[in-house]
Structures are given as structure tokens and as C-alpha cells.
Design a protein around this motif. Structure first.
Motif, short mmCIF file in Angstrom:
data_model
loop_
_atom_site.label_atom_id
_atom_site.label_comp_id
_atom_site.label_asym_id
_atom_site.label_seq_id
_atom_site.Cartn_x
_atom_site.Cartn_y
_atom_site.Cartn_z
N LEU A 171 0.73 -1.13 0.00
CA LEU A 171 -0.10 0.01 -0.01
C LEU A 171 0.96 1.28 -0.01
O LEU A 171 0.36 2.21 -0.63
CB LEU A 171 -1.05 -0.05 1.28
CG LEU A 171 -2.50 -0.48 1.21
CD1 LEU A 171 -2.99 -0.64 2.61
CD2 LEU A 171 -3.14 0.21 0.37
N GLU A 172 1.85 1.08 0.97
CA GLU A 172 2.74 2.46 0.79
C GLU A 172 3.61 2.55 0.14
O GLU A 172 4.04 3.92 -0.44
CB GLU A 172 3.46 2.61 2.44
CG GLU A 172 3.88 3.79 3.01
CD GLU A 172 4.27 3.72 4.51
OE1 GLU A 172 3.86 2.85 4.99
OE2 GLU A 172 4.89 4.66 4.70
N THR A 173 4.26 1.63 -0.85
CA THR A 173 5.28 1.59 -1.70
C THR A 173 4.75 1.84 -3.25
O THR A 173 5.73 2.19 -4.04
CB THR A 173 6.23 0.45 -1.48
OG1 THR A 173 5.52 -0.61 -1.32
CG2 THR A 173 7.02 0.75 -0.23
N ARG A 174 3.51 1.40 -3.47
CA ARG A 174 2.78 1.60 -4.64
C ARG A 174 3.29 2.81 -5.51
O ARG A 174 3.91 2.82 -6.53
CB ARG A 174 1.34 1.34 -4.73
CG ARG A 174 0.50 1.55 -6.06
CD ARG A 174 -0.86 1.54 -5.87
NE ARG A 174 -1.67 2.67 -5.22
CZ ARG A 174 -2.37 3.51 -5.69
NH1 ARG A 174 -2.77 3.12 -7.13
NH2 ARG A 174 -2.78 4.44 -5.42
N LEU A 175 2.87 3.88 -4.89
CA LEU A 175 3.09 5.26 -5.63
C LEU A 175 4.47 5.63 -5.77
O LEU A 175 4.90 6.06 -6.93
CB LEU A 175 2.22 6.28 -5.26
CG LEU A 175 0.70 6.07 -5.22
CD1 LEU A 175 -0.03 7.21 -4.35
CD2 LEU A 175 0.15 6.14 -6.48
N PRO A 176 5.25 5.73 -4.71
CA PRO A 176 6.55 6.04 -5.03
C PRO A 176 7.44 5.16 -5.93
O PRO A 176 8.29 5.76 -6.63
CB PRO A 176 7.30 5.92 -3.56
CG PRO A 176 6.18 6.14 -2.47
CD PRO A 176 4.92 5.40 -3.22
N LEU A 177 7.02 3.75 -5.94
CA LEU A 177 7.74 2.89 -6.98
C LEU A 177 7.51 3.52 -8.42
O LEU A 177 8.37 3.46 -9.00
CB LEU A 177 7.49 1.59 -6.57
CG LEU A 177 8.16 0.64 -5.33
CD1 LEU A 177 7.46 -0.79 -5.25
CD2 LEU A 177 9.59 0.54 -5.57
N LEU A 178 6.15 3.48 -8.62
CA LEU A 178 6.00 3.89 -9.93
C LEU A 178 6.24 5.36 -10.21
O LEU A 178 6.71 5.59 -11.64
CB LEU A 178 4.38 3.94 -10.28
CG LEU A 178 3.90 4.01 -11.74
CD1 LEU A 178 4.41 2.86 -12.61
CD2 LEU A 178 2.30 4.15 -11.77
N PHE A 179 6.14 6.18 -9.51
CA PHE A 179 6.82 7.51 -9.62
C PHE A 179 8.26 7.68 -10.00
O PHE A 179 8.78 8.19 -11.12
CB PHE A 179 6.47 8.51 -8.50
CG PHE A 179 6.76 9.91 -8.66
CD1 PHE A 179 5.55 10.75 -9.03
CD2 PHE A 179 8.06 10.49 -8.60
CE1 PHE A 179 5.92 12.17 -9.40
CE2 PHE A 179 8.46 11.75 -8.80
CZ PHE A 179 7.35 12.61 -9.20
N SER A 180 9.01 6.74 -9.32
CA SER A 180 10.60 6.79 -9.28
C SER A 180 10.97 5.95 -10.68
O SER A 180 11.57 6.67 -11.46
CB SER A 180 11.30 6.11 -8.14
OG SER A 180 12.49 5.85 -8.30
#
Ligand code: DUC
Ligand code: ZN
Ligand code: ZN
Length: 491
Positions: free
Chosen positions: A348-357
Motif C-alpha cells: 500500500l505504501e510503496t505503490r506510488l513511490p515505486l511507479l513515480f520513481s
């Protein structure tokens, strides 16, 4: 008195179609103005050099879901929604799961009692339909769609959840007639069972054999079958957690023929491979999920699917089972054979940062594509748009402020879920959400949680617009009106 409750100044606003610089004025929890040099707000946030995007919508996650095998999820709504908020997500859609022998209403009631007073952010429910006996398909499900539970997952595998083809046809017909959105977990149950038996007979019980029990053919066949069943009925469907090229080809082909077929993928299919299931001793169990992660060429196929629009939705499929836990991955001890290891990984917490990065910052997808995949399209497909998922006047002020240059090494000790590991431990990412705003309230800022649990509200979903079949979607089902919905626009 200030004109606005909150003004976010000078950020680069990102929507699914544009990026532009403006201030955002927020009043009574809604976006009230988008312009330069807005009047003062009671609270002011400086977003110069930052990106302001719609808060993420995680449209596929599992929290506090009752299990039939003795395992227990590590996250309920309190820790799950907290973790989501720290990762820039402002709405989640987990699953109210029907247990066989129970009604869908039982599942919904039970799930409300699990979530009431617990959440930090807003949430809707998908249903899981596992038993269509009695009046489930023709009375209960339509009534629940009317009540705002407009999407439901159908499993083609897992003994306690799966429907057979005939049952799937019934549920899809209900979706067509009542405007619900069906989500399908596409893996061939018999193939998995047969392969699993053979592997166990050969003594191949370690975590890496999970992959061997579910090779891509198993997913491809079920995806093809699911799409054929949907075509027969003439109903839009969404294939969840697509792992690679074989299934992607089936979806792309159906889309190219004009069928309303939607696709979802998840971080595990971009950042993990089958090799992660075989790492030191039992640690591969941490990466067991279904379908399993594939290889690097499949990762590339998934990236291409994100870039070219095969996928509309990027979700976590957060399924939180701790590693060092007799109710989690070690349910049968240190040498639990792979068929008994609970499926699922946290995210849940890493979904967005991974795709953003790895997506936006490395130039694989644009910022508007990122917004579409993580917020706008899920809101549209599941009937939450335009209240959620965009930056527009009148929308809920659910916003995430990103520092696009912040460098973070992912460490489980810094995450906020209750799971004792992350499969992305040690991964370096660039870009991180620094402020999360839900209905105009700053809920997370610079690593601090600023609100109490229970503020998150349950959301009733509208009938999703994409659930209205287009002119390419004829129904072969006698008695189903083939033309009644053809005038609706498509997304
Ligand atoms: N697969 C599912 O279908 N659900 C939960 C997690 C997983 O791996
Ligand atoms: Zn699934
Ligand atoms: Zn799932």
C-alpha cells in the motif's frame, strides 16, 4: 476572514490530461478555486518546486479479510489506511468477501463492522462473489449495486472462492443488466491443482515451486476464457493483477476488437521476478503472490502495457501476511510447503513511490499517465469520479504533494503497515510524497501523522460509466437487451 480554509501555492498541478502551475483554494473539504495569486487561506502550504497530484486511489487491496485456512492478515483498516496515507494514497477499495454458505449482505455487514471507526482515509468496498446459490445473482447483487457496491471480484481459482464458467456467466449477466463492474482473477484452477500435485509428488515443496504451479500459460488460458465469457454476455470486465506478456496479448487483442476490456497490474510485476521466490532458504515466501512475478522480459511487457494504454489501473494488491508469523507465511512452520504459504505481498505504501520513481522520473511514463493509472481511471472505472481522482472545482480536496527529487531507500522499519517485511527492502527511489491531504485536511506532513483514526468515510460508488456496453458489445444471451445502453459515452 480568509477566503479559503487551505491554499496550496505555486505547485505544479498534475491531472490525467495536463500539468500546469496554479494555486489551489480549498473550502469545506472541496477544491473551490484554481488560479494564480489566490486570496489568503487560513492555512497556507508552499508547494514551489513540488508536484500536486490527486491523492492516489488504491483500487485493489486486502485488509482484515477473513481467511479460511487459519492465516490472519497483519493489517486491518487502522494500520492499512495509515500506511496508504503515508504513501500518498487517499482512497482505498478493499474487498468485502462472501464466505460460502453466507450471503453477500453478511459479508458487507461484517466488513463494515471491521472498518467502522478505524480508517484514516476514505474507502469503498468491492464485493467478492464466491457463492451464487439462492438469490445471490439475481436479487442480492442487483440490490447491492443500487446501494453503492457496484464492483465485484470473481475468482477462477482458489478452492474456497472460485466460480465455474457457468456461474461466471450468471454473474456477468447480472453485471450487464444492472451496470456493475466485474473484476476477474484469471488463473486456471485445474491446471494449478494438477501441477501442484505433480510438484509435491516430486518433493518440490519450496517457495520457488509456487511459480512452477502457475506458469504464464495458466494465466493466459484463463484470461482468454474470462474475456470470451464477457464477450458472450456482452459486458465490460477488468482483468486484475496481470503479470506479463501472455495475458497482456489477450487483453490487447480484445481491446483492439473494440471490446470494453480493462486491465490492472501491480508493482510486483515490475519490480520482482520468479528468482525472488528462490532466495535464501525460506525468504522467497515473502514474494509469493498469485499470479507470481515472472522474468525481466515480462517486466518490460508490463511497462509497455502501462505506456501504451493496455492497462488503466495500477494497484498494490496489498495482501498483508507477515513472514515470521505462524498465522502468516509460516502457517505450517519453517518448511511450509508452497501450496500452504498464504498468497500476497504488502504494498500500500510503496505503490506510488515505486511507479513515480521508476516510471515518471526515469521517463517511462508521463506524469499525466501516472495520475491516470493511480487515481483518475480507477475513480472512473469504479464509479467514484469526479468526486475522487482528479483536481477540479467541486472535487474532494484529496491531494498529494510530491517532492520529485527526494531520495529514499525503502526500509520496512520506516513503513507504517503491520507487516514485518517489504519485498522492496533496500531499493533506492527518487520522488516521495511529503504531504497527503484528504477532504482538505492535512493528514500526513513530513513524516508525521496529524489526524486520528475514524475520520475516513465510507464511499458509496455510482454505477461505473464504463460498465455501459458500447456498440461493439453485443450480447448472445437470450432475453438480454442488446441495444439498450448503446448511447452511453466511453472513457
Ligand atoms: N493473489 C490474490 O488473488 N489475492 C491476494 C493476493 C494474491 O497474491
Ligand atoms: Zn486475485
Ligand atoms: Zn487481490
Amino acid at each position: 476572514m480568509a477566503d479559503f480554509d487551505l491554499v496550496i501555492r505555486g505547485g505544479k498541478i498534475a491531472t490525467a490530461s495536463d500539468t500546469f502551475h496554479a494555486d489551489i483554494g480549498i473550502k469545506d473539504g472541496k477544491i473551490a478555486a484554481l488560479a494564480n495569486n489566490l486570496a489568503k487561506g487560513t492555512v497556507e502550504l508552499d508547494a514551489k518546486g513540488k508536484i500536486v497530484a490527486p491523492g492516489g486511489i488504491d483500487a485493489h487491496c486486502h485488509l482484515d479479510q477473513p481467511m479460511t485456512d487459519g492465516t490472519v492478515m497483519a493489517d486491518g483498516f487502522e494500520s492499512g489506511t495509515k500506511s496508504a496515507a503515508f504513501g500518498g494514497t487517499t482512497t482505498i477499495i478493499p474487498f468485502a468477501c462472501q464466505m460460502r454458505g453466507h450471503t453477500l449482505r453478511d459479508a458487507v455487514q461484517d466488513y463494515h463492522s471491521r472498518s467502522d471507526g478505524e480508517a484514516y482515509i476514505d474507502y469503498a468496498f468491492h464485493l467478492i462473489v464466491s457463492d451464487i446459490s439462492g438469490s445471490v445473482a439475481n436479487q442480492e447483487l442487483p440490490a447491492l449495486i443500487d446501494d453503492g457496491y457496484t464492483s465485484f471480484k470473481i475468482y477462477m481459482t482458489y478452492d474456497d472462492l472460485k466460480l465455474d464458467d457457468r456461474e461466471i456467466l450468471e454473474v456477468l449477466t447480472t453485471a450487464r443488466e444492472h451496470g456493475g463492474m466485474a473484476m476477474i482473477h484469471a488463473e486456471n484452477a485445474d491446471c494449478i491443482e494438477w501441477l501442484t500435485e505433480k510438484l509435491l509428488q516430486a518433493g518440490k515443496t519450496q517457495p520457488q515451486y509456487h511459480w512452477h504451479s502457475r506458469p504464464p500459460i495458466v494465466e493466459r488460458e484463463a484470461t482468454h476464457r474470462a474475456l470470451s465469457l464477457a464477450e458472450l454476455v456482452g459486458v465490460p470486465v477488468l482483468i486484475v493483477h496481470v503479470s506479463g506478456e501472455e495475458a497482456i496479448k489477450q487483453i490487447r487483442d480484445a481491446q483492439a476488437r473494440g471490446l470494453q476490456v480493462y486491465g490492472e497490474t501491480c508493482p510486483q510485476y515490475l519490480f520482482l521476478t520468479a528468482e525472488d521466490l528462490g532466495i535464501d532458504d525460506f525468504h522467497g515466501a515473502k514474494c509469493i503472490c498469485s499470479p507470481p512475478p515472472r522474468d525481466e522480459s515480462n517486466q518490460e511487457a508490463v511497462w509497455l502495457g502501462l505506456e501504451t494504454g493496455v492497462f488503466q489501473v495500477f494497484s498494490s494488491d496489498h495482501a498483508p501476511f507477515s513472514f515470521d508469523d505462524p498465522k502468516g507465511k509460516l502457517i505450517r512452520g519453517e518448511e511450509t510447503p508452497f501450496p500452504y504459504i498464504p498468497n500476497g505481498i504488502p504494498g500500500l505504501e510503496t505503490r506510488l513511490p515505486l511507479l513515480f520513481s521508476e516510471g515518471v522520473n526515469k521517463g517511462r511514463i508521463t506524469l499525466p499517465q501516472f495520475v491516470a493509472l493511480t487515481a483518475t481511471s480507477p475513480a472512473q472505472i469504479y464509479g467514484l469520479y469526479p468526486r475522487k481522482g482528479t483536481v477540479s472545482i467541486g472535487a474532494d480536496a484529496d491531494l498529494t504533494i510530491w517532492d520529485p527529487n527526494k531520495e529514499v531507500t525503502i526500509r520496512n522499519e520506516n513503513l507504517h503497515h503491520n507487516v514485518d517485511y517489504t519485498p522492496y527492502e533496500g531499493m533506492d527511489v527518487k520522488g516521495w510524497p511529503t504531504t497527503t491531504i484528504s477532504r482538505g485536511e492535512i493528514i500526513v506532513q513530513d513524516g508525521e501523522l496529524l489526524v486520528q483514526k475514524g475520520r475516513g468515510a465510507f464511499l458509496r460508488c455510482e454505477r461505473p460509466k464504463p460498465a455501459q456496453p458500447n456498440q461493439h458489445m453485443k450480447s448472445f444471451v437470450p432475453g438480454v437487451n442488446a441495444s439498450s445502453n448503446f448511447a452511453e459515452p466511453r472513457y
